[in-house]
Design a protein around this motif. Structure first.
Motif, PDB file in Angstrom:
ATOM      1  N   PRO A   6     -21.444 -19.874  12.344  1.00 35.04           N
ATOM      2  CA  PRO A   6     -22.297 -19.352  13.422  1.00 35.04           C
ATOM      3  C   PRO A   6     -21.739 -18.076  14.066  1.00 35.04           C
ATOM      4  CG  PRO A   6     -21.456 -21.568  13.941  1.00 35.04           C
ATOM      5  CD  PRO A   6     -21.060 -21.267  12.545  1.00 35.04           C
ATOM      6  N   ASP A   7     -20.395 -17.970  14.171  1.00 33.86           N
ATOM      7  CA  ASP A   7     -19.827 -16.777  14.822  1.00 33.86           C
ATOM      8  C   ASP A   7     -19.504 -15.668  13.808  1.00 33.86           C
ATOM      9  OD1 ASP A   7     -17.807 -17.996  13.485  1.00 33.86           O
ATOM     10  OD2 ASP A   7     -16.384 -18.065  15.148  1.00 33.86           O
ATOM     11  N   GLY A   8     -19.962 -15.826  12.593  1.00 24.85           N
ATOM     12  CA  GLY A   8     -19.697 -14.806  11.568  1.00 24.85           C
ATOM     13  C   GLY A   8     -18.336 -14.960  10.921  1.00 24.85           C
ATOM     14  N   GLY A   9     -17.620 -16.017  11.310  1.00 25.85           N
ATOM     15  CA  GLY A   9     -16.289 -16.261  10.718  1.00 25.85           C
ATOM     16  C   GLY A   9     -15.201 -15.533  11.489  1.00 25.85           C
ATOM     17  N   ARG A  10     -13.955 -15.837  11.113  1.00 29.64           N
ATOM     18  CA  ARG A  10     -12.821 -15.172  11.786  1.00 29.64           C
ATOM     19  C   ARG A  10     -12.375 -13.975  10.962  1.00 29.64           C
ATOM     20  NH1 ARG A  10     -10.259 -18.803  15.624  1.00 29.64           N
ATOM     21  NH2 ARG A  10     -11.974 -20.203  16.109  1.00 29.64           N
ATOM     22  N   MET A  11     -11.818 -12.993  11.648  1.00 31.81           N
ATOM     23  CA  MET A  11     -11.389 -11.789  10.933  1.00 31.81           C
ATOM     24  C   MET A  11     -10.229 -12.113   9.973  1.00 31.81           C
ATOM     25  SD  MET A  11     -10.511  -8.125  12.544  1.00 31.81           S
ATOM     26  CE  MET A  11      -8.893  -8.426  13.229  1.00 31.81           C
ATOM     27  N   ILE A  12      -9.295 -12.936  10.458  1.00 34.07           N
ATOM     28  CA  ILE A  12      -8.146 -13.307   9.615  1.00 34.07           C
ATOM     29  C   ILE A  12      -8.095 -14.832   9.491  1.00 34.07           C
ATOM     30  CG2 ILE A  12      -5.644 -13.164   9.349  1.00 34.07           C
ATOM     31  CD1 ILE A  12      -5.718 -10.725  11.251  1.00 34.07           C
ATOM     32  N   VAL A  13      -8.153 -15.309   8.274  1.00 36.98           N
ATOM     33  CA  VAL A  13      -8.120 -16.759   8.047  1.00 36.98           C
ATOM     34  C   VAL A  13      -6.828 -17.099   7.305  1.00 36.98           C
ATOM     35  CG1 VAL A  13      -9.305 -18.703   6.952  1.00 36.98           C
ATOM     36  CG2 VAL A  13     -10.645 -16.812   7.918  1.00 36.98           C
ATOM     37  N   LEU A  14      -6.060 -18.007   7.884  1.00 33.83           N
ATOM     38  CA  LEU A  14      -4.788 -18.415   7.262  1.00 33.83           C
ATOM     39  C   LEU A  14      -4.921 -19.832   6.734  1.00 33.83           C
ATOM     40  CD1 LEU A  14      -2.357 -17.345  10.162  1.00 33.83           C
ATOM     41  CD2 LEU A  14      -3.233 -15.941   8.299  1.00 33.83           C
ATOM     42  N   THR A  15      -4.320 -20.071   5.586  1.00 36.25           N
ATOM     43  CA  THR A  15      -4.379 -21.428   5.040  1.00 36.25           C
ATOM     44  C   THR A  15      -3.209 -21.688   4.103  1.00 36.25           C
ATOM     45  OG1 THR A  15      -5.864 -23.058   4.006  1.00 36.25           O
ATOM     46  CG2 THR A  15      -5.874 -20.846   3.052  1.00 36.25           C
ATOM     47  N   ALA A  16      -3.126 -22.937   3.636  1.00 27.92           N
ATOM     48  CA  ALA A  16      -2.081 -23.346   2.680  1.00 27.92           C
ATOM     49  C   ALA A  16      -2.653 -24.486   1.859  1.00 27.92           C
ATOM     50  CB  ALA A  16      -0.840 -23.814   3.433  1.00 27.92           C
ATOM     51  N   PRO A  17      -2.151 -24.713   0.638  1.00 28.49           N
ATOM     52  CA  PRO A  17      -2.676 -25.833  -0.149  1.00 28.49           C
ATOM     53  C   PRO A  17      -2.558 -27.146   0.631  1.00 28.49           C
ATOM     54  CG  PRO A  17      -1.157 -24.499  -1.453  1.00 28.49           C
ATOM     55  CD  PRO A  17      -1.077 -23.992  -0.053  1.00 28.49           C
ATOM     56  N   LEU A  18      -3.551 -28.014   0.458  1.00 29.56           N
ATOM     57  CA  LEU A  18      -3.554 -29.291   1.190  1.00 29.56           C
ATOM     58  C   LEU A  18      -2.238 -30.042   0.997  1.00 29.56           C
ATOM     59  CD1 LEU A  18      -5.208 -31.427   2.804  1.00 29.56           C
ATOM     60  CD2 LEU A  18      -5.822 -32.417   0.589  1.00 29.56           C
ATOM     61  N   THR A  19      -1.754 -30.059  -0.244  1.00 33.66           N
ATOM     62  CA  THR A  19      -0.551 -30.833  -0.564  1.00 33.66           C
ATOM     63  C   THR A  19       0.711 -30.248   0.077  1.00 33.66           C
ATOM     64  OG1 THR A  19      -0.746 -29.615  -2.629  1.00 33.66           O
ATOM     65  CG2 THR A  19      -1.174 -31.968  -2.722  1.00 33.66           C
ATOM     66  N   GLU A  20       0.646 -29.034   0.575  1.00 32.51           N
ATOM     67  CA  GLU A  20       1.808 -28.454   1.261  1.00 32.51           C
ATOM     68  C   GLU A  20       1.648 -28.539   2.776  1.00 32.51           C
ATOM     69  OE1 GLU A  20       2.974 -24.592  -0.141  1.00 32.51           O
ATOM     70  OE2 GLU A  20       2.610 -25.115  -2.230  1.00 32.51           O
ATOM     71  N   ALA A  21       0.397 -28.847   3.220  1.00 35.05           N
ATOM     72  CA  ALA A  21       0.133 -28.856   4.664  1.00 35.05           C
ATOM     73  C   ALA A  21       0.215 -30.253   5.253  1.00 35.05           C
ATOM     74  CB  ALA A  21      -1.244 -28.255   4.927  1.00 35.05           C
TER      75      ALA A  21
END
Ligand code: B12
Ligand code: SF4
Length: 589
Positions: A6-21
């Motif tokens: 709805p908000d057009g998304g975030r400018m910077i998206v951070l993530t990591a593989p599920l198995t490491e998080a």
């Protein structure tokens, strides 16, 4: 129709593989998922049916993320508004990636499973490229690649496993624009994000500088996976195969560590673990005392404050070296008294603690061959000479075991230039550990030339089929010894015997070649080691004559005696100069 945030998304998206998080079930689950092939995922699912359940903040962002992601977040917050950045789990990416998104940054620890101690086990079981963690990492990259907004944003990868993408040249396959090697705090990293946001082309690989002092390192103020908070960077023992040792030796300020501990607790974490290569250097970096004589008072003070922080219910040790246990056994005892009550690890058949608690840091043993040790890790045992490495290992392990420390110890099999004599020396040491009733989880891994290390260009064994009978025997003996505590039950030995021989018949025979057969029979216990030795099929280690602690201390250079603590006993005689802390105590009224 596209499912647009709805908000057009975030400018910077951070993530990591599920198995490491995931923050579930402690360190072991992540280590298992790094080492077991994907076809064995069912074992993890049965043992930990809830491992995929993760916690979210109200806005859908991740409640916890690996420390690396948290520091990228902190680093970016120096330049961008918090509202423009989000750290989320892979399944939640569609909620945050939208037309506004300019960067998706991924932090990875071990995305392709090509590192030591991970690749080897998956290759023994039949697929060298697809440990469970690698499967989930690829799944994450696949999700990002398939995003309908992929053309609008750049994918930047960082973390200790980024080099695996460089080395396997999987940029296009994984849809990665740039891999950053080094820390997010660096100005060059920020510059890269600036470029990405402007839509400029990024270089494929960027090496950024490591901060040189304590002030340059940031700390998380939100929750990290397993409550990981950095304690030191670098090491100082200069092993040739080591990556973290290439970083400057820094011990981080206590106040900042404690703030990060409190931030974790505030955000619902009950567990803390201080990330380090060697916990024993903390408090002794760039002081007048060489770093390999631990600062007992400082360490006890730090750990005491951590486990006494309201809300910290569990504390887990990460990495250390073994020589400090020989140098200062009382330090080990004091740390045990402090840390055992909050340790989530229980070894019912090993621990003498009333609740059977234990401490299990990761320690490098690497080889029992002094010849090999001189070549690859000549300072591993300082202040002791590397000539005494087997004695340091045995004495250190004795002290640790007496205090309910049962470390996981890594061994490197197939070092470049390793001869049968070297392997025999290591087998001797392993048998000596058994003969003396000592215990460590011995984790053999096949030599992997890690990127950027001083052994980067060297090759050792590359496939399990190339392992010699002695190398196989060493690996299987280690695993046999590791299973000792599990063999106290009536069913344990039979299950192993049937299981391993069945597995051999089913799959492993062809995969690992003929050199594997006798060591596997030894492992399974189907034939006794005596019988196998009589048949000339295995080498049984010979007894080792080694130095005891007093002899090791006596072998130190007299200039080092001043750093020893007399309350440990075994002091070398002849001109002893008291430890500075003891001098201060005698001087004070
Ligand atoms: C804690 C720890 C673990 C924990 C927890 C991991 C977790 N998910 O949080 C456990 C025990 C589970 C673990 C397991 C393993 N680990 Co580990 N682990 C560590 C340790 C001690 C600290 C990691 C850490 O959090 N550091 C602090 C954070 C802040 O550092 P960082 O992640 O590197 O992040 C910095 C930079 O890399 C960069 N950065 C990170 N992400 C990103 C992303 C972007 C986009 C950018 C620009 C920058 C960036 O910025 C950060 C600083 O600002 C390190 C050693 C070390 N000192 O780093 C080993 C280490 C990373 N582990 C290692 C290994 C081998 C493993 C295992 C494969 C071991 C095994 N066989 O089981 C598994 C793999 C686990 C998995 N899921 O795949 C190796 C990595 C070797 C490699 N990849 O080449 C290391 C270096 C240990 C060593 N001495 O060799 N590990
Ligand atoms: S002791 Fe461990 S961390 Fe230190 S240099 Fe050697 S391998 Fe690296």
């Amino acid at each position: 129709m596209m499912n647009e945030p709805p908000d057009g998304g975030r400018m910077i998206v951070l993530t990591a593989p599920l198995t490491e998080a995931i923050d579930h079930a402690g360190y072991f689950i992540q280590m298992a998922m790094a080492s077991l092939p994907i076809w064995m995922e069912g074992i993890i699912n049965r043992k930990y049916p809830k491992w995929r359940d993760v916690e979210h903040n109200e806005d859908g962002s991740a409640r916890y993320m690996p420390a690396g992601v948290r520091l990228v977040e902190k680093s970016l917050q120096r330049e961008y508004r918090s509202d423009d950045i989000v750290a989320c789990f892979p399944d939640d990416l569609p909620k945050f990636i939208g037309p506004r998104t300019r960067v998706v940054a991924v932090s990875t620890h071990n995305p392709l499973g090509v590192t030591f101690a991970a690749g080897v086990y998956t290759s023994i079981f039949g697929s060298s490229k697809m440990p469970i963690n690698s499967h989930y990492s690829r799944q994450l990259f696949g999700q990002i690649k398939a995003s309908p907004y992929r053309e609008n944003f750049k994918v930047i990868v960082g973390g200790s496993g980024g080099w695996q993408i460089i080395q396997t040249d999987t940029y296009d396959e994984l849809s990665v624009d740039c891999v950053v090697e080094g820390r997010s705090e660096s100005v060059e990293t920020l510059e890269l994000f600036r470029k990405a946001i402007l839509g400029e082309e990024l270089p494929r690989r960027v090496e950024v500088k490591h901060p040189l002092d304590r002030e340059g390192i940031l700390f998380p103020d939100t929750r990290t996976t397993f409550g990981v908070v950095e304690m030191t960077t670098g090491c100082g023992r200069r092993c040739k195969f080591c990556v973290p040792d290439l970083n400057p030796q820094i011990d981080l300020p206590k106040e900042k560590i404690m703030e990060a501990v409190r931030a974790n607790v505030r955000n619902g974490n009950k567990q803390i673990s201080l990330a380090t290569e060697d916990m024993f250097i903390w408090g002794q970096v760039h002081t007048d005392t060489p770093f390999y004589f631990p600062n007992r008072e400082a360490l006890v003070d730090l750990y005491s404050d951590i486990v006494n922080t309201p809300g910290v219910e569990q504390h887990v040790l990460s990495h250390c070296t073994i020589a400090p246990a020989v140098v200062d056994p009382l330090l080990i005892k004091q740390l045990s008294d402090l840390l055992l009550p909050t340790s989530p690890i229980h070894f019912p058949y090993l621990s003498s603690h009333p609740e059977k608690k234990a401490l299990a840091p990761l320690i490098g043993l690497e080889t029992g061959s002094v010849r090999m040790a001189k070549q690859i890790m000549s300072s591993k045992g300082v202040p002791f000479s590397i000539e005494d490495w087997p004695s340091v290992v045995l004495e250190g392990l004795r002290v640790l075991n007496e205090n309910n420390w049962f470390p996981a110890m890594t061994l490197i099999v197939g070092n470049p230039g390793e001869t049968d004599d070297d392997v025999r020396d290591t087998i001797d040491l392993v048998y000596e550990i058994e003969r003396r009733g000592l215990f460590a989880f011995l984790i053999p891994s096949i030599f992997t030339p890690l990127h950027d290390t001083r052994m980067e260009k060297e090759t050792g064994v590359t496939q399990t089929k190339q392992l010699t009978p002695l190398q196989w025997q060493l690996m299987m003996k280690c695993w046999k010894m590791n299973l000792r505590p599990g063999q106290y039950s009536w069913w344990g030995p039979t299950a192993w015997r049937v299981g391993s021989v069945g597995m051999w018949l089913y799959k492993l025979r062809r995969l690992n070649g003929p050199n594997f057969t006798w060591p596997l029979l030894m492992f399974s216990g189907a034939l006794s080691e005596n019988t196998l030795q009589r048949m000339g099929k295995i080498y049984r280690g010979k007894p080792l004559k080694t130095k005891n602690r007093a002899e090791l201390l006596a072998s130190l250079k007299p200039k080092d005696w001043q750093y020893l603590r007399a309350d440990n006993g075994d002091m070398p005689t002849g001109g002893y100069v008291p430890h500075p802390a003891e001098q201060a105590m005698t001087a004070s009224p």
